[in-house]
Design an enzyme around this catalytic site. Structure first.
Site, short mmCIF file in Angstrom:
data_model
loop_
_atom_site.label_atom_id
_atom_site.label_comp_id
_atom_site.label_asym_id
_atom_site.label_seq_id
_atom_site.Cartn_x
_atom_site.Cartn_y
_atom_site.Cartn_z
N GLU A 285 5.17 6.87 0.69
CA GLU A 285 3.65 6.49 0.47
C GLU A 285 3.14 6.79 2.18
O GLU A 285 1.95 7.21 1.70
CB GLU A 285 3.90 4.61 1.18
N HIS A 306 30.27 10.62 -6.16
CA HIS A 306 30.56 10.69 -6.92
C HIS A 306 29.76 10.32 -8.48
O HIS A 306 29.75 10.21 -9.95
CB HIS A 306 31.96 9.09 -7.34
N LYS A 420 -2.70 -1.40 -9.47
CA LYS A 420 -3.24 -2.89 -9.74
C LYS A 420 -4.13 -3.46 -10.58
O LYS A 420 -4.13 -4.03 -11.31
CB LYS A 420 -3.07 -3.24 -8.12
O1 PA5 Z 1 2.99 -0.33 3.39
C1 PA5 Z 1 1.80 -0.80 2.51
O2 PA5 Z 1 0.86 -1.38 3.79
C2 PA5 Z 1 2.65 -1.71 1.96
O3 PA5 Z 1 3.77 -1.06 1.31
C3 PA5 Z 1 2.17 -3.08 1.42
O4 PA5 Z 1 2.78 -3.76 2.52
C4 PA5 Z 1 2.52 -3.94 0.65
O5 PA5 Z 1 1.98 -3.58 -0.61
C5 PA5 Z 1 2.51 -6.02 0.62
O6 PA5 Z 1 1.34 -5.91 0.57
P1 PA5 Z 1 0.83 -6.85 1.58
O7 PA5 Z 1 1.22 -6.82 2.91
O8 PA5 Z 1 -1.11 -6.66 1.79
O9 PA5 Z 1 0.67 -8.42 0.33
#
Ligand code: PA5
Length: 444
Positions: A285, A306, A420
């Protein structure tokens, strides 16, 4: 140091000159990070977090953990991505992937709200039947669909079981300090809340209440975890020549520029499997944007030798491996002699299984090096809290430096929004009406 970089197998892939040539770029990235002048600098709270955290809240986390341990047989952790992976990874590494099945005096822990699968949800509801449970709902934004849906279900379950008032002793929310649906709802209902700091993004938040409360409920020592991270914070201020974290960031970029597109994180301990997932989110990310970034993948050996071993040894030469070399396993197993020796394994007797595992690791590293897969080794002292805190901080800082060297903003995730908005439009969420028809036409 609890984490050390070992570059002895990189000789045929990276020269000292190439490492030296990276110094100015790494120095510039580190300066941007420390001076807070780089992209995403509003999200650097994790940098000083191990030493600069809310001590009053830390004490409340420990008190809440004790309360949950006292009134619950099960803790339901509701969260997704950065709001769940770190806690689960830490608990599985520090305790066990079989944590729930071990004899213990702490609650079982189940994770929901990290998918939208109805079977998964129903199964966890049934696990709670007849057992006292508490809920830790974790969402920084407070609006993420997956955890919000799961929380709706478990809030009702808790209210049905304990009454509206009693549920307050069983529901704990970790979210923004002031805004968001979850914060408003928690204040209205009177739940105890913990804070995800504004300047700490989800994937960098495991050392905040996001990770610390579930980790403490599992009976792990969160003081030691923070101590390990604090030691990393201080050690990893060293100059490039002495800084394994910066060198690891440099190596990733050198190999990427030489055509490697995949980093595969390797551990020889199945308890590391969820740490692999945490690492994948952290780097994926943070770096996967602007058509750039190494694809972070992972394997657990010898299991995956494996299944993936053939590809790694002889398939497309697109990857390097980063091996987390755990020096001290939590337990060992002595292999005894069998007089009949029908399986022919007596040659392994008289030694510990950890030695066999180590020989598998050494043999694999040599074979994969020979096969043209560069081997980066990160030596991890053990899988205790101090070392884990150190490793978490090591990876976080390496990711930030590596991302800046790569030329991206490591602290945003604009691409996560696309699925989303499509999902909301297809579900008919108010405000998304415009896109619905076009998307449905594409689906046919
Ligand atoms: O690293 C990030 O920002 C995301 O993976 C969030 O943690 C994830 O989308 C969850 O978001 P939130 O904590 O707002 O529900």
């Amino acid at each position: 140091m609890a984490v050390k970089l070992n570059t002895r197998y990189l000789g045929g892939f990276i020269s000292q000159d190439e490492m030296d040539a990276m110094k100015p770029q790494v120095d510039a990235a580190v300066k941007m990070l420390h001076d807070r002048t780089g992209l995403g600098s509003d999200f650097l709270g994790w940098l000083e977090l191990p030493t600069d955290y809310d001590k009053e809240e830390f004490a409340r986390i420990k008190a809440a953990a004790k309360k949950i341990q006292g009134n619950s047989e099960v803790l339901i952790v509701i969260g997704i991505g950065g709001s769940y992976l770190g806690a689960r990874a830490a608990i599985e590494l520090l305790k066990s992937p079989f944590y729930n099945n071990l004899k213990k005096d702490t609650p079982d822990i189940y994770y929901v709200g990290n998918n939208i699968n109805p079977t998964y949800l129903n199964e966890i509801i049934s696990i709670c039947e007849g057992r006292d449970f508490s809920v830790n709902v974790i969402s920084k934004s407070g609006t993420t669909t997956e955890p919000a849906l799961a929380f709706r279900v478990f809030k009702k379950l808790a209210e049905d079981r304990y009454g509206k008032d009693g549920a307050k002793d069983h529901i704990f929310a970790t979210t923004d300090k002031a805004k968001g649906t979850l914060k408003e709802l928690s204040d209205t209902e009177g739940y105890e809340t913990f804070v995800v700091p504004d300047d700490v993004g989800g994937r960098f938040s495991v050392l905040t209440a996001v990770g610390l409360l579930p980790i403490a409920v599992a009976g792990c020592d969160i003081d030691k975890l923070m101590e390990g991270a604090a030691k990393a914070q201080s050690d990893l201020m060293a100059d490039y020549a002495e800084n394994d974290c910066y060198k690891y960031a440099a190596i990733r970029n050198i190999l990427n520029r030489k055509g490697k597109q995949v980093e595969m994180l390797v551990a020889y301990d199945p308890a590391f499997a969820m740490m692999n997932e945490w690492y994948k989110q952290l780097f994926g990310e943070s770096e996967g944007k602007d058509n750039k970034g190494l694809l972070p993948t992972s394997v657990v050996f010898s299991t995956d030798l494996h299944s993936m071993g053939q590809f790694i040894q002889q398939g497309s030469r697109l990857m390097f491996e980063t091996v987390v070399d755990i020096k001290q396993p939590k337990q060992d197993f002595f292999l005894e002699k069998d007089e009949a020796n029908l399986d022919g394994l007596n040659f392994l007797c008289g030694q510990n299984m950890s030695v066999v595992n180590r020989k598998a690791q050494e043999g694999t590293i040599l074979a994969h090096t020979e096969g043209g897969v560069p081997q980066v080794i990160l030596e991890l002292e053990d899988t205790k809290e101090f070392s884990l805190g150190y490793l978490i901080y090591f990876f976080e800082k390496a990711c930030a430096v590596s991302g800046y060297v790569l030329g991206v903003n490591p602290f945003n995730q604009p691409g996560v929004e696309s699925y989303k908005s499509n999902m909301f439009a297809l579900l008919g969420k108010p405000g998304y009406e415009g896109a619905r028809a076009a998307l449905e036409a594409k689906l046919g």
